[in-house]
Design an enzyme around this catalytic site. Structure first.
Site, mmCIF file in Angstrom:
data_model
loop_
_atom_site.group_PDB
_atom_site.id
_atom_site.type_symbol
_atom_site.label_atom_id
_atom_site.label_comp_id
_atom_site.label_asym_id
_atom_site.label_seq_id
_atom_site.Cartn_x
_atom_site.Cartn_y
_atom_site.Cartn_z
ATOM 1 N N HIS A 292 -3.141 -2.608 10.753
ATOM 2 C CA HIS A 292 -2.521 -3.895 10.416
ATOM 3 C C HIS A 292 -2.523 -4.749 11.680
ATOM 4 O O HIS A 292 -2.457 -4.222 12.790
ATOM 5 C CB HIS A 292 -1.085 -3.597 9.958
ATOM 6 C CG HIS A 292 -0.317 -4.768 9.447
ATOM 7 N ND1 HIS A 292 0.262 -5.701 10.274
ATOM 8 C CD2 HIS A 292 -0.008 -5.165 8.182
ATOM 9 C CE1 HIS A 292 0.899 -6.605 9.547
ATOM 10 N NE2 HIS A 292 0.742 -6.309 8.271
ATOM 11 N N ASP B 211 2.108 4.178 13.375
ATOM 12 C CA ASP B 211 2.586 3.132 12.482
ATOM 13 C C ASP B 211 2.876 3.814 11.140
ATOM 14 O O ASP B 211 1.968 4.132 10.371
ATOM 15 C CB ASP B 211 1.534 2.025 12.336
ATOM 16 C CG ASP B 211 2.031 0.909 11.418
ATOM 17 O OD1 ASP B 211 3.092 1.069 10.791
ATOM 18 O OD2 ASP B 211 1.348 -0.132 11.331
ATOM 19 N N GLN C 234 3.548 2.149 6.082
ATOM 20 C CA GLN C 234 3.128 2.430 4.709
ATOM 21 C C GLN C 234 3.381 3.889 4.366
ATOM 22 O O GLN C 234 3.722 4.216 3.223
ATOM 23 C CB GLN C 234 1.636 2.092 4.536
ATOM 24 C CG GLN C 234 1.165 2.033 3.097
ATOM 25 C CD GLN C 234 1.858 0.929 2.310
ATOM 26 O OE1 GLN C 234 1.875 -0.227 2.696
ATOM 27 N NE2 GLN C 234 2.451 1.298 1.179
ATOM 28 N N LYS D 194 9.696 -2.486 2.883
ATOM 29 C CA LYS D 194 8.652 -1.817 2.104
ATOM 30 C C LYS D 194 9.155 -0.524 1.482
ATOM 31 O O LYS D 194 8.540 0.025 0.575
ATOM 32 C CB LYS D 194 7.437 -1.518 2.995
ATOM 33 C CG LYS D 194 6.727 -2.815 3.385
ATOM 34 C CD LYS D 194 5.495 -2.669 4.217
ATOM 35 C CE LYS D 194 4.435 -1.760 3.754
ATOM 36 N NZ LYS D 194 3.078 -2.316 3.964
ATOM 37 N N CYS E 62 -3.460 -8.726 6.152
ATOM 38 C CA CYS E 62 -3.172 -8.605 7.600
ATOM 39 C C CYS E 62 -4.006 -7.485 8.217
ATOM 40 O O CYS E 62 -3.524 -6.742 9.090
ATOM 41 C CB CYS E 62 -1.686 -8.382 7.860
ATOM 42 S SG CYS E 62 -0.644 -9.707 7.250
HETATM 43 N N1 C6P Z 1 2.325 -4.952 5.554
HETATM 44 C C1 C6P Z 1 1.440 -5.746 3.440
HETATM 45 O O1 C6P Z 1 1.308 -6.614 2.568
HETATM 46 P P1 C6P Z 1 6.444 -6.103 8.972
HETATM 47 O O2 C6P Z 1 5.767 -7.379 8.564
HETATM 48 O O3 C6P Z 1 6.857 -6.132 10.433
HETATM 49 O O4 C6P Z 1 7.546 -5.703 8.066
HETATM 50 O O5 C6P Z 1 5.361 -4.933 8.813
HETATM 51 C C2 C6P Z 1 4.121 -5.035 9.439
HETATM 52 C C3 C6P Z 1 3.231 -3.924 8.988
HETATM 53 C C4 C6P Z 1 2.793 -2.999 9.932
HETATM 54 N N2 C6P Z 1 2.030 -1.942 9.573
HETATM 55 C C5 C6P Z 1 1.670 -1.743 8.299
HETATM 56 C C6 C6P Z 1 0.841 -0.542 7.956
HETATM 57 C C7 C6P Z 1 2.080 -2.638 7.301
HETATM 58 O O6 C6P Z 1 1.730 -2.410 6.051
HETATM 59 C C8 C6P Z 1 2.861 -3.766 7.649
HETATM 60 C C9 C6P Z 1 3.261 -4.783 6.606
HETATM 61 C C10 C6P Z 1 2.593 -5.825 4.431
HETATM 62 O O7 C6P Z 1 0.685 -4.783 3.506
HETATM 63 C C11 C6P Z 1 2.943 -7.220 4.791
HETATM 64 S S1 C6P Z 1 1.696 -7.990 5.777
#
Ligand code: C6P
Length: 435
Positions: free
Chosen positions: A152, A229, A232, A255, A393
């Site tokens: 991401h 990370d 997910q 999430k 992203c």
């Molecule tokens: N992915 C998606 O639509 P934040 O925005 O800080 O809560 O999370 C960022 C982020 C980092 N790593 C992974 C693997 C992610 O999936 C995400 C967030 C969302 O897939 C919003 S862009």
């Protein structure tokens, strides 16, 4: 050890199958009460454009169960005050609940101590914190950081900026045509100059489950620090940080069925202790004078300012809720949905599923011949089906497959096979419109 658990596809229930649209509240996984689970999420009862909502955008942000909504509501109604500051009853109560949430999260990811659980604004802030603070402490010109094609933007851009500022080298572990993580190629990238590996456990864009245990182990054997990370991964199964042996792990609450505006950075205590503060101001200090400042102990050293109190309590309630349902059972249900939805979508002529890794979470990225993903997203919405369309992203991953974008259906614990049918039917409608 299974850091990310996923079961094989279970046997199908007798009364489920293609076209079983009346069976909206039935799971093919035995003993999984989908009707009751769906009733826990008030928003699922609503309609959009006079059609029952089919919410398949869970990877962007998941809906909230009643217990989370009520925990937030109750805190504002009965227990709210700032934390760690007051001697009065409500401040003490609010602090207890906030710290209680920290303990819930510690136990859930099996951290050794609550000192290792830092509340952040989300995964993005957690990675930026490590890049700024650990980066300042431990990385020198010429050092190398390894990330992967699956990352991401939040796990790319902070490292790019750090690399530019400090003269570091950023290396990228590749994936194959199906988006499998290429482990041997990754190991080949590790050198004596590699100081940090920052890799996702599950791709948000195409669902690949990476061999994160082996990735971390290969780095550890070479004395390389690791950031996982888990944003997910934590949604689909358990992440046990001690079993994994990583130095850092991040995720976001929104999430994982909790409130937005809060996330977690796990860090090994010895490292966090040695690292300089990230942001500064109130809360993170021990004493301040114009001659100098000393800092609070962990975890407060990294929680400058009034923290996201109520959001953190809501996140604790979300983890309690998921543990109540059972992560193993959720993973089994989602594995069934993934297998079923893949089959249904593959039957749609002109569809290409992007990302067919051997181990996948319940995320389906796809394109339809001759139709831009944004048109797919906009049109299926009119049938009540919410998916995300775009680069998710993860632009470098899209570039890997020469695509500007995909449509993405991401399934959560409350989705049903009938909703996968609704998506497939909506896609057939989209094709008719474009024909
Ligand atoms: N992915 C998606 O639509 P934040 O925005 O800080 O809560 O999370 C960022 C982020 C980092 N790593 C992974 C693997 C992610 O999936 C995400 C967030 C969302 O897939 C919003 S862009």
């Amino acid at each position: 050890m299974t850091a990310v658990s996923q079961r094989a596809r279970p046997d199908l229930g007798a009364n489920e199958g293609a076209g079983a649209t009346a069976m909206l509240h039935v799971s093919a996984v035995n003993d999984y009460d989908l009707t009751a689970i769906r009733q826990d999420f008030p928003i699922l009862a609503r309609t959009v454009y006079d059609k029952p909502l089919v919410y398949l955008d869970n990877a962007a942000s998941a809906q909230k169960p009643r217990s989370v909504i009520e925990a937030v509501d109750r805190h504002y109604r009965e227990d709210y005050a700032n934390v760690h500051r007051g001697l009065h009853y409500l401040s003490t109560r609010s602090t207890e609940l906030y710290e209680g949430a920290r303990e819930t999260i510690r136990a859930h990811i099996n951290a050794a101590s609550t000192k290792e659980i830092i509340f952040t604004r989300g995964a993005t802030e957690g990675i930026n914190l490590v890049a700024a603070s650990y980066g300042a402490m431990a990385l020198q010109e010429g050092d190398e950081i390894v990330i992967s094609t699956l990352e991401h933007h939040s796990n790319i851009v902070p490292w790019q900026l750090l690399a530019q500022a400090k003269g570091l080298v950023l290396k990228i572990a590749p994936v194959d045509e199906d988006a499998n993580f290429l482990f041997d190629d990754y190991v080949d990238l590790l050198t004596e100059r590699t100081k940090l590996v920052a890799i996702t456990a599950v791709s948000n864009a195409v669902g690949t489950i990476t061999p994160i245990e082996a990735i971390v182990q290969a780095a550890r054997e070479r004395g390389i620090a690791t950031l996982v990370d888990g944003t997910q991964a934590i949604v689909h199964g358990l992440v046990d940080v001690q079993a994994l042996g990583c130095d850092f792990m991040v995720f976001s609450s929104h999430k994982v069925y909790g409130p937005s505006g809060v996330g977690v950075l796990y860090g090994r205590e010895a490292l966090l202790d040695a690292m300089p503060p990230y942001q500064s101001g109130g809360e993170m200090i021990r004493t301040v004078s114009f001659e100098g400042t000393s800092f609070a102990d962990l975890p407060t050293k990294f929680e400058a300012g009034t923290p996201p109190i109520v959001q953190a309590i809501g996140l604790g309630a979300a983890i309690d809720y998921l543990n109540g349902v059972g992560f193993e059972r959720i993973a089994a249900h989602e594995a069934d949905l993934l297998a079923y939805a893949t089959e249904r979508l593959e039957a749609v002529e002109g569809i290409t599923i992007v990302g067919k890794a051997e181990r996948k979470a319940s995320i389906l990225s796809f394109t339809l011949d001759g139709i831009h993903p944004h048109d797919i997203g906009t049109l299926v919405d009119r049938y009540g089906v919410a998916v995300r369309a775009g680069h998710h992203c993860a632009q470098p991953l899209m570039q890997r497959y020469d695509l500007p974008a995909t449509a993405r259906a991401s399934f959560g614990l409350y989705n049903s096979r009938a909703e996968a049918d609704r998506l497939a039917e909506a896609l057939e409608q989209v094709k008719r419109i474009f024909a």
